[in-house]
Write a protein that holds these residues in place. Structure first.
Motif, short mmCIF file in Angstrom:
data_model
loop_
_atom_site.label_atom_id
_atom_site.label_comp_id
_atom_site.label_asym_id
_atom_site.label_seq_id
_atom_site.Cartn_x
_atom_site.Cartn_y
_atom_site.Cartn_z
N GLU A 15 41.76 25.49 52.38
CA GLU A 15 42.21 25.70 50.99
C GLU A 15 41.14 26.33 50.14
OE1 GLU A 15 45.14 21.95 50.12
OE2 GLU A 15 43.11 22.00 49.32
N ASP A 16 39.88 26.02 50.47
CA ASP A 16 38.80 26.45 49.59
C ASP A 16 38.40 27.90 49.81
OD1 ASP A 16 36.96 23.31 49.50
OD2 ASP A 16 38.64 24.08 48.34
N ALA A 17 38.89 28.51 50.87
CA ALA A 17 38.49 29.90 51.13
C ALA A 17 39.07 30.80 50.07
CB ALA A 17 38.98 30.32 52.51
N LEU A 18 38.23 31.70 49.54
CA LEU A 18 38.68 32.59 48.47
C LEU A 18 39.32 33.82 49.09
CD1 LEU A 18 38.63 33.09 45.44
CD2 LEU A 18 36.38 34.09 45.71
N GLN A 19 40.60 34.04 48.81
CA GLN A 19 41.28 35.19 49.39
C GLN A 19 41.05 36.43 48.53
OE1 GLN A 19 42.82 34.83 52.17
NE2 GLN A 19 42.74 32.59 52.23
N GLU A 22 43.31 36.99 45.53
CA GLU A 22 43.18 36.21 44.30
C GLU A 22 42.32 36.91 43.28
OE1 GLU A 22 42.18 32.03 44.74
OE2 GLU A 22 42.43 32.29 46.89
N LEU A 23 41.63 37.96 43.69
CA LEU A 23 40.63 38.54 42.81
C LEU A 23 41.15 39.67 41.94
CD1 LEU A 23 37.63 38.55 45.27
CD2 LEU A 23 38.04 36.99 43.40
N ASP A 107 37.37 56.64 35.57
CA ASP A 107 37.02 55.60 36.55
C ASP A 107 37.74 55.85 37.87
OD1 ASP A 107 36.82 52.78 34.21
OD2 ASP A 107 35.43 54.40 34.69
N VAL A 147 29.35 51.69 38.25
CA VAL A 147 29.38 50.23 38.42
C VAL A 147 30.82 49.75 38.55
CG1 VAL A 147 28.88 48.04 37.30
CG2 VAL A 147 27.22 49.86 37.21
N ARG A 148 31.71 50.33 37.72
CA ARG A 148 33.11 49.90 37.79
C ARG A 148 33.72 50.28 39.13
NH1 ARG A 148 32.80 50.45 32.33
NH2 ARG A 148 32.90 52.71 32.34
N THR A 151 32.69 47.45 41.41
CA THR A 151 33.21 46.10 41.21
C THR A 151 34.72 46.04 41.31
OG1 THR A 151 33.34 46.45 38.85
CG2 THR A 151 31.39 45.35 39.65
N ASP A 152 35.39 47.15 41.10
CA ASP A 152 36.85 47.09 41.02
C ASP A 152 37.45 46.89 42.40
OD1 ASP A 152 39.48 47.28 40.20
OD2 ASP A 152 39.10 48.99 38.89
N ARG A 153 38.24 45.82 42.55
CA ARG A 153 38.83 45.50 43.85
C ARG A 153 40.08 46.31 44.11
NH1 ARG A 153 36.07 41.58 47.12
NH2 ARG A 153 34.39 40.97 45.74
N ARG A 154 40.55 47.05 43.13
CA ARG A 154 41.77 47.83 43.33
C ARG A 154 41.35 49.14 43.99
NH1 ARG A 154 43.48 47.79 37.17
NH2 ARG A 154 41.36 48.55 37.10
N ARG B 125 31.83 25.26 42.62
CA ARG B 125 33.12 25.61 42.04
C ARG B 125 33.61 24.55 41.07
NH1 ARG B 125 35.89 28.03 46.97
NH2 ARG B 125 37.70 26.90 46.22
N ARG B 149 37.71 29.03 41.49
CA ARG B 149 37.70 29.41 42.90
C ARG B 149 36.33 29.87 43.40
NH1 ARG B 149 40.68 27.79 46.09
NH2 ARG B 149 41.15 29.68 47.25
N MET B 171 35.91 36.27 38.97
CA MET B 171 36.31 37.33 38.03
C MET B 171 37.08 36.84 36.81
SD MET B 171 35.30 39.39 40.42
CE MET B 171 35.41 39.82 42.13
N ALA B 209 38.89 45.87 35.42
CA ALA B 209 38.20 46.31 36.62
C ALA B 209 37.49 45.17 37.33
CB ALA B 209 37.19 47.40 36.25
N ASP B 231 31.74 44.63 35.34
CA ASP B 231 32.24 45.99 35.36
C ASP B 231 31.77 46.76 34.13
OD1 ASP B 231 33.71 44.58 33.53
OD2 ASP B 231 35.61 45.48 34.05
#
Lengths: 156, 387
Positions: A15-19, A22-23, A107, A147-148, A151-154, B125, B149, B171, B209, B231
């Motif tokens: 449960e504690d693993a960060l997927q 989720e970010l 960006d 930098v963006r 950091t951007d996960r998309r 956490r 998290r 984030m 971002a 970001d």
């Protein structure tokens, strides 16, 4: 000898693993929808380039790009369309084209530049185009844009 | 004119002043906290607080009750009080253990406005809300866990002593209710909600971002939340209203503080404090407190991608193409006062709501006290790039 004694993948039950999911907020278009959208954009970009409207073509392809894990085809076509625009712009016109973009589009452009540079094989023949766009974009949008991109996960 | 003090050659991890600003507690990236006393225009070391086994990550000094809380990577926090030493009669700082019950490092600690509780952010956490248990003479903690998290990087208290903002490595910036039944009376309703039992989420915000949320802060009234994320942006959130996100063309900000209801001062990897101003209609960056004339480094030209024109790259390029071996000017010094990232900005003078001076410390070991009124425009040069 079979040393893998576990029969189940226990990590999925942690449960504690960060997927990764989720970010960031996932792209809510499904793969076929995204693909159709990108093909439509490809057509309109071609017509805009024929009219020499670089700024319009860039805005079309950079606005709301497909991102995330399951839209691979759409992402590839999007990148290729962008690269045709980049290749067809004269180096003196690059600053004006970048200045006409919104911060979001700048960006996204930076993300595509890094993606283009990361693609093996392809990057070698187009390195100079990507690097000159990168230099001009950094002068205008600054290191914050880079930098963006990091950091951007998309990911596009 | 900003007052500049070279406290040490090592990075200053955390700093906190006492109520009348005559003493300063710093962690010089070590297991001990150093108390410095002001003598004229210098800060002289007066006492060492040695109890922790690992680096002290955060210090806070409660102005009214004169207690210091230190939090460290050794998963502990201590509360220090001044008491007469039984043998010598001198006033010394005596530590009291805090039971945090965390199994990872503590990253950030802040006293609540009434100084009866403090919040410790940790890598476990969770946030430990600690209050004093007079029966056993120690500090006990309750944990805020869901829905955090990842590591909590920063916390800030709301003026009503109950709500707590937290910025995290997942984030998100969140507002929690840290209402402790034994200590707090029922708070009045605020824009964040009413009837808030412990661990209620009153708001969850993120920047588009993404990026770790390095610092959070409530406005002096408590009605607005600002947070700085990795970001390179700063976001100002109005609960129930808009979130204004300002994206900077410069490096990320890692610390911020409100100086009035409509002004924020933030600093980070650009090595200079930047001023933002606005209201619920919109926010914008107003300028910098460091106009570049105080530092002694060379200034890069406007718009130049400075890294290629100065520093190591230029030295080797000049040696190769022009046969020049010395770079002449001091290219490796930045034109800002701070020569490295600013890691902490705190109010120094003024009343909450009208802060007139702020203090900053950073990785370069200097402490600088700035006047919040002397704002100059951010020119085309991007300070951190002129290295």
């Amino acid at each position: 000898m079979d040393v893998a004694f576990r029969k189940i993948d226990i990590d999925v039950y942690d449960e504690d693993a960060l997927q990764e999911s989720e970010l960031y907020d996932a792209d809510n278009r499904d793969p076929t929808q995204a693909l159709e959208e990108v093909r439509a954009r490809q057509v309109s970009v071609r017509s805009l380039l024929a009219k020499n409207d670089t700024a319009g073509a860039l805005t079309t392809i950079l606005d709301n790009p497909p991102y995330g894990p399951n839209v691979e085809d759409a992402k590839t076509i999007s990148l290729q369309t962008l690269l045709t625009i980049l290749n067809s712009t004269k180096s003196t016109e690059i600053p004006t084209a970048i200045n006409s973009l919104s911060i979001d589009s700048q960006d996204t452009l930076m993300k595509y530049l890094y993606k283009g540079m990361a693609m093996s094989g392809w990057a070698d023949s187009n390195a100079s185009v990507l690097l000159s766009w990168h230099e001009k974009l950094t002068e205008i949008a600054g290191t914050g844009c880079i930098v963006r991109t990091m950091t951007d996960r998309r990911t596009v | 004119m900003p007052e500049i003090f070279n406290i040490s050659q090592t990075p200053i991890t955390a700093h906190a002043f006492n109520a009348d600003r005559s003493q300063l507690a710093v962690s010089l990236n070590s297991n001990d906290a150093q108390i410095l006393t002001r003598s004229g225009s210098e800060w002289a070391p007066s006492e060492m607080l040695t109890e922790h086994d690992k680096v002290i990550t955060s210090i806070d000094w409660a102005p009214n009750s004169n207690q210091i809380v230190t939090a460290s990577q050794d998963r502990n926090a201590y509360v220090w009080q001044q008491t007469p030493d039984p043998e010598t009669g001198k006033i010394v700082w005596k530590p009291t253990l805090v039971l945090l019950r965390i199994n990872r490092a503590a990253t950030h600690v802040r006293w609540s406005p009434k100084e009866d509780k403090f919040a410790v952010a940790s890598g476990a956490r969770a946030i430990a809300i600690c209050s004093f248990d007079p029966e056993n003479n120690w500090w006990v903690s309750k944990h805020l866990k869901k829905p955090i998290r990842s590591t909590v990087l920063a916390v800030d208290w709301h003026p009503n002593n109950v709500l707590l903002a937290a910025g995290s490595a997942d984030m998100k910036a969140r507002v929690f209710s840290a209402y402790v039944k034994e200590i707090d009376e029922r708070p009045a309703a605020t824009v964040w909600g009413s009837k808030l039992p412990f661990n209620t989420i009153c708001g969850e915000f993120a920047s588009a971002a993404g990026g770790w949320v390095h610092s959070v802060g409530f406005s002096p009234s408590g009605d607005v939340l600002a947070f700085a994320s990795h970001d390179s942006s700063i976001s100002i959130a109005y609960p129930g209203g808009a979130i204004h996100n300002i994206r900077m063309p410069t490096l990320p900000l890692v610390t911020l503080t409100w100086t009035s209801e409509d002004t924020i001062i933030a600093a980070g990897h650009d090595c200079q404090p930047i001023v933002f101003s606005g209201s619920d209609a919109g926010w914008q960056e107003v300028g910098t407190l460091d106009n570049g004339s105080y530092g002694s480094g060379s200034k890069a030209g406007p718009g130049s991608v400075g890294r290629l024109k100065t520093g190591a790259f230029a030295t080797f390029r000049d040696a190769d193409s022009r046969g020049q071996t010395s770079s002449g000017t001091t290219d490796s010094k930045l034109s800002t006062i701070h020569q490295n990232t600013i890691t902490s900005v705190r109010p120094y003078a003024g009343v909450p709501g009208q802060i007139t001076q702020v203090s900053t410390t950073g990785v370069d070991g200097t402490l600088v006290i700035w006047d919040t009124a002397s704002v100059s425009a951010l020119t085309g040069r991007m300070a951190a790039m002129s290295m």
